[in-house]
Write a protein that holds these residues in place. Structure first.
Motif, PDB file in Angstrom:
ATOM      1  N   ASN A   4      35.337  49.003  35.507  1.00 55.98           N
ATOM      2  CA  ASN A   4      35.660  48.604  36.883  1.00 55.98           C
ATOM      3  C   ASN A   4      34.806  49.415  37.849  1.00 55.98           C
ATOM      4  OD1 ASN A   4      36.805  48.118  39.409  1.00 55.98           O
ATOM      5  ND2 ASN A   4      38.868  47.937  38.578  1.00 55.98           N
ATOM      6  N   CYS A   5      33.871  48.731  38.527  1.00 53.68           N
ATOM      7  CA  CYS A   5      32.949  49.382  39.462  1.00 53.68           C
ATOM      8  C   CYS A   5      33.224  48.892  40.876  1.00 53.68           C
ATOM      9  CB  CYS A   5      31.501  49.082  39.071  1.00 53.68           C
ATOM     10  SG  CYS A   5      31.060  49.612  37.421  1.00 53.68           S
ATOM     11  N   ASN A   6      33.930  49.693  41.647  1.00 52.11           N
ATOM     12  CA  ASN A   6      34.296  49.315  43.024  1.00 52.11           C
ATOM     13  C   ASN A   6      34.969  47.950  43.083  1.00 52.11           C
ATOM     14  OD1 ASN A   6      33.408  51.670  44.211  1.00 52.11           O
ATOM     15  ND2 ASN A   6      31.389  50.873  44.761  1.00 52.11           N
ATOM     16  N   GLY A   7      35.861  47.698  42.119  1.00 61.32           N
ATOM     17  CA  GLY A   7      36.594  46.438  42.109  1.00 61.32           C
ATOM     18  C   GLY A   7      35.913  45.306  41.377  1.00 61.32           C
ATOM     19  N   LYS A   8      34.667  45.509  40.939  1.00 64.21           N
ATOM     20  CA  LYS A   8      33.963  44.498  40.149  1.00 64.21           C
ATOM     21  C   LYS A   8      34.118  44.843  38.671  1.00 64.21           C
ATOM     22  CE  LYS A   8      30.253  44.198  43.582  1.00 64.21           C
ATOM     23  NZ  LYS A   8      28.826  44.525  43.807  1.00 64.21           N
ATOM     24  N   LEU A   9      34.583  43.885  37.891  1.00 61.71           N
ATOM     25  CA  LEU A   9      34.687  44.109  36.452  1.00 61.71           C
ATOM     26  C   LEU A   9      33.348  43.754  35.815  1.00 61.71           C
ATOM     27  CD1 LEU A   9      38.209  42.839  35.339  1.00 61.71           C
ATOM     28  CD2 LEU A   9      37.385  45.192  35.499  1.00 61.71           C
ATOM     29  N   ILE A  10      32.698  44.740  35.227  1.00 63.80           N
ATOM     30  CA  ILE A  10      31.395  44.549  34.592  1.00 63.80           C
ATOM     31  C   ILE A  10      31.592  44.537  33.075  1.00 63.80           C
ATOM     32  CG2 ILE A  10      29.052  45.436  34.331  1.00 63.80           C
ATOM     33  CD1 ILE A  10      29.721  44.567  37.191  1.00 63.80           C
ATOM     34  N   SER A  11      31.272  43.414  32.453  1.00 67.53           N
ATOM     35  CA  SER A  11      31.389  43.307  31.006  1.00 67.53           C
ATOM     36  C   SER A  11      30.201  43.991  30.332  1.00 67.53           C
ATOM     37  CB  SER A  11      31.435  41.833  30.580  1.00 67.53           C
ATOM     38  OG  SER A  11      31.354  41.743  29.166  1.00 67.53           O
TER      39      SER A  11
END
Length: 274
Positions: A4-11
């Motif tokens: 979780n990067c600043n609310g973005k889920l990075i797969s």
């Protein structure tokens, strides 16, 4: 496998590229290259357009024998750069290459999203608790000593076993304090000689037993250019060759100077394994 990067889920199911931006005068490959706002922004723009998912910003050179930099100098170097990049590229995912909790906190508060710590919390007693409070992904690396003296600390009996033990200990400490998204970096070139670097790479897939994403940082390092008897400037071809090996051994993030070539490498790797 997501972070979780600043609310973005990075797969991280598919490999990702982390572009390196050194704002130091003495980094081993690109030291002093990005000294003004235009050169910084142009390089970030280039790396993002070439396919970097993350940009890793560092203001303290960790090359072997590097001089120590005090905290105030590191803060003065890095915080304006973080603000500059975030203002120009508001959607960028910035990783901060620091072992100091105050630097990490200042940068995250200015919009950065990840902390990348070469010391895994061993050089600052407040780092792990700070990362937990900030609730950001944390990259922990294996190293002995400091950049200034690490190359005198390469006396391993079984390097893989000792690196695994190190991570089991550091992961336990981080999780006990509430750090959630953790990535592990074997630390190629850090307190390891040439033979030890290759021994670790040959067995890197064993590190998947840790059940955390692996980051490989081998870009233009001495294990490549010394083996090939070339300079760091001439080590791109060798870097790409070992990037493919890292991917085959389970790396989910490649930390690189040359984004375009690394992206091409991951595309070929994925096609090979489709």
């Amino acid at each position: 496998m997501t972070i979780n990067c600043n609310g973005k889920l990075i797969s991280l199911e598919r490999p990702k590229i982390m572009g390196i931006l050194n704002v130091t005068p003495d980094s081993f490959f690109d030291g002093g290259k990005y000294k003004d706002e235009a050169s910084v922004l142009n390089q970030v723009d280039k790396m993002l357009n070439e396919g970097a998912t993350f940009i890793d910003v560092g203001a303290y050179s960790s090359r072997p024998g590097a001089k120590e930099v005090d905290e105030d100098t590191e803060l003065k170097r890095i915080t304006p750069i973080v603000s500059l990049i975030i203002n120009k590229f508001p959607d960028v995912i910035l990783s901060i290459d620091t072992f100091r909790s105050n630097v990490a906190k200042a940068c995250i508060e200015n919009g950065a999203a990840i902390v990348n710590d070469i010391s895994a919390g061993l050089h600052d007693d407040n780092m792990l608790s700070t990362v937990a409070k900030l609730n950001v992904p944390y990259i922990m690396m294996h190293m002995r000593g400091t950049p200034k003296n690490m190359q005198q600390q390469t006396d391993y009996k079984d390097i893989l076993k000792e690196v695994l033990f190190y991570f089991s200990e550091r992961l336990s400490a981080a999780k006990a304090l509430g750090v959630k998204d953790i990535i592990i970096d074997p630390g190629f070139g850090f307190a390891k000689n040439l033979e030890q670097n290759f021994e670790l790479l040959k067995q890197m897939e064993v590190m998947s037993i840790m059940e955390h994403p692996l980051l490989a940082g081998i870009s233009r390092k001495s294990m490549i250019y010394k083996t090939l008897d070339v300079t760091a400037d001439q080590a791109l071809n060798g870097t790409t060759a070992l990037h493919m090996a890292c991917l085959q051994k389970g790396a989910k993030i490649l930390r690189v100077h040359d984004v375009k070539e690394a992206v091409e490498c991951t595309k070929l790797y994925e096609q090979l394994n489709a």
